[in-house]
Design a protein around this motif. Sequence first.
Motif, PDB file in Angstrom:
ATOM      1  N   GLY A  44    -145.951  64.070  -8.094  1.00 14.38           N
ATOM      2  CA  GLY A  44    -144.834  64.718  -6.348  1.00 14.38           C
ATOM      3  C   GLY A  44    -143.622  63.795  -6.832  1.00 14.38           C
ATOM      4  O   GLY A  44    -143.153  63.984  -7.294  1.00 14.38           O
ATOM      5  N   ASP A  45    -142.397  65.252  -6.328  1.00 12.28           N
ATOM      6  CA  ASP A  45    -141.525  64.989  -5.600  1.00 12.28           C
ATOM      7  C   ASP A  45    -141.222  64.156  -5.619  1.00 12.28           C
ATOM      8  O   ASP A  45    -139.406  63.637  -5.165  1.00 12.28           O
ATOM      9  CB  ASP A  45    -140.388  65.823  -5.531  1.00 12.28           C
ATOM     10  CG  ASP A  45    -140.401  66.805  -4.302  1.00 12.28           C
ATOM     11  OD1 ASP A  45    -141.589  66.170  -3.615  1.00 12.28           O
ATOM     12  OD2 ASP A  45    -139.982  67.895  -4.067  1.00 12.28           O
ATOM     13  N   SER A  46    -141.527  63.415  -4.290  1.00  7.28           N
ATOM     14  CA  SER A  46    -141.499  61.661  -3.743  1.00  7.28           C
ATOM     15  C   SER A  46    -141.149  60.748  -5.057  1.00  7.28           C
ATOM     16  O   SER A  46    -140.839  59.938  -5.158  1.00  7.28           O
ATOM     17  CB  SER A  46    -142.771  61.218  -3.888  1.00  7.28           C
ATOM     18  OG  SER A  46    -143.717  61.245  -4.900  1.00  7.28           O
ATOM     19  N   ASP A  84    -144.943  69.487  -8.601  1.00 10.23           N
ATOM     20  CA  ASP A  84    -144.615  69.613  -7.993  1.00 10.23           C
ATOM     21  C   ASP A  84    -142.874  70.340  -7.936  1.00 10.23           C
ATOM     22  O   ASP A  84    -143.095  70.165  -9.142  1.00 10.23           O
ATOM     23  CB  ASP A  84    -143.574  68.874  -6.476  1.00 10.23           C
ATOM     24  CG  ASP A  84    -144.177  68.269  -5.815  1.00 10.23           C
ATOM     25  OD1 ASP A  84    -145.408  68.690  -4.905  1.00 10.23           O
ATOM     26  OD2 ASP A  84    -144.013  67.159  -4.610  1.00 10.23           O
ATOM     27  N   LYS A 112    -147.278  73.327  -6.840  1.00 15.57           N
ATOM     28  CA  LYS A 112    -146.629  73.254  -4.949  1.00 15.57           C
ATOM     29  C   LYS A 112    -145.143  73.244  -4.743  1.00 15.57           C
ATOM     30  O   LYS A 112    -144.790  72.583  -5.131  1.00 15.57           O
ATOM     31  CB  LYS A 112    -147.536  71.382  -4.547  1.00 15.57           C
ATOM     32  CG  LYS A 112    -147.853  71.741  -3.394  1.00 15.57           C
ATOM     33  CD  LYS A 112    -148.139  70.302  -2.489  1.00 15.57           C
ATOM     34  CE  LYS A 112    -147.453  68.897  -3.212  1.00 15.57           C
ATOM     35  NZ  LYS A 112    -146.197  69.043  -2.420  1.00 15.57           N
ATOM     36  N   GLU A 114    -143.487  74.065  -0.958  1.00  9.29           N
ATOM     37  CA  GLU A 114    -143.423  73.835   0.529  1.00  9.29           C
ATOM     38  C   GLU A 114    -142.345  74.734   1.083  1.00  9.29           C
ATOM     39  O   GLU A 114    -141.068  75.088   0.869  1.00  9.29           O
ATOM     40  CB  GLU A 114    -141.683  72.646   0.548  1.00  9.29           C
ATOM     41  CG  GLU A 114    -142.582  71.320   0.069  1.00  9.29           C
ATOM     42  CD  GLU A 114    -142.121  69.943   0.178  1.00  9.29           C
ATOM     43  OE1 GLU A 114    -140.551  70.534   1.264  1.00  9.29           O
ATOM     44  OE2 GLU A 114    -141.936  69.401  -0.365  1.00  9.29           O
ATOM     45  N   HIS A 136    -147.940  73.738   1.165  1.00 17.08           N
ATOM     46  CA  HIS A 136    -147.580  72.276   1.569  1.00 17.08           C
ATOM     47  C   HIS A 136    -146.528  72.981   3.530  1.00 17.08           C
ATOM     48  O   HIS A 136    -145.132  73.070   2.782  1.00 17.08           O
ATOM     49  CB  HIS A 136    -146.735  72.009   0.447  1.00 17.08           C
ATOM     50  CG  HIS A 136    -146.478  70.507   1.280  1.00 17.08           C
ATOM     51  ND1 HIS A 136    -145.752  69.299   0.511  1.00 17.08           N
ATOM     52  CD2 HIS A 136    -146.542  69.225   2.347  1.00 17.08           C
ATOM     53  CE1 HIS A 136    -145.444  68.084   0.696  1.00 17.08           C
ATOM     54  NE2 HIS A 136    -145.777  68.113   2.291  1.00 17.08           N
TER      55      HIS A 136
HETATM   56 NA    NA Z   1    -143.499  66.377  -2.686  1.00 16.58          NA
END
Ligand code: NA
Length: 264
Positions: A44-46, A84, A112, A114, A136
Motif C-alpha cells: 500500500g502507499d500507506s 498500489d 491498485k 484510486e 479502490h
Molecule cells: Na493505498
Amino acid sequence: MAKITTSALLKLKQQGEKITALTAYDASFAKLFADAGVEVLLIGDSLGMVLQGHPDTLPVSTAEIAYHTRCVRAGAPQAFVIADMPFMSYATMEQAFANATPLMQAGANMVKLEGGEFLLPTIKALTERGVPVCGHIGLTPQSVHVFGGFKVQGRDSAAADHILQQAIELEQAGAQLLVVECIPSALAKRISEALRIPVIGIGAGVDTDGQILVMHDLLGISSGYIPKFSKNFLQETGDIKRAISQYISDVKQSAFPGAEHSFN
Ligand code: NA
Ligand code: KIV
C-alpha cells in the motif's frame, strides 16, 4: 500453498469464503503473513505514513512501491501481491502504462488505482495490455485534500448510489478486484452483492467478500492514532504469529469487523 491467482480469489467469493488481506512492505512480514494463510498482500502507499512518517500518502513514488514490491515478492513467492499506484502516477493513460510496468516487473500480480469514472478507460487499457487492476473507491486517501480530511464516504443515499454505480462501472471496465474503504456497512453489502468480482473492505463492515488492514494497525504499532475500523490483534494475543492467525480466523468466521469497527 498453491499460487494464488485472480481465479482462486473469484472462487473464494463464489464459495462464500472470506478473503483475507494485509498490507506488507518487506520480505520477513510477507513470509509470516503468507505462511499463516493470508491470501492477498498489498504494498500500500500507506507506506508513506507507516514507514516514512508522512501525514498522508501523497509523497510516495512509484520507485518506492516497486522497491517494497520486490521485497514482498522475495518473501512470499506464492502470495497474490497487489501494488498500489501512487498519487498522480496514473493521471493520464500514458503515465499509467509507464508506472504500472515497473510494479508488475517487481513481482506484482495486480495494481491498485484510486477513483471512479475518470479511470474507466485506463482500467480497460491496462487490462488489455496484461495488467490486472484492483479498483479502490469510497474514502480514497490520495484525495484527502479534496475530501477535507479522512472522512467516511457515501453517508447519504445519493452519495451511496453514486459509489454503487462506480463499483458497477469499474467491474464493467475490467477491474478484477475492488477495495471499498470507509463506507457504511449497508452500502458495502449492496456493492458486494451486486458485483461478480470480490470486494475487499476496510472500514466497510462485515458483509464484504474479504477484509484488509494495514499491518501496523493490526499489530497496534502505528504512530499516531489507530482508526476506529481497525483492531489491535497483538494486544489480545501477545504474540505476532497468534495475532495474524486470530485476524485470519476472525475474518473467515465473520467475527471481524464487529459493529464497533463499522459505520452505519
Ligand atoms: Na493505498
Ligand atoms: O495503502 C493502503 O494500505 C491501502 C489499504 C488501506 C487498502 O490502500
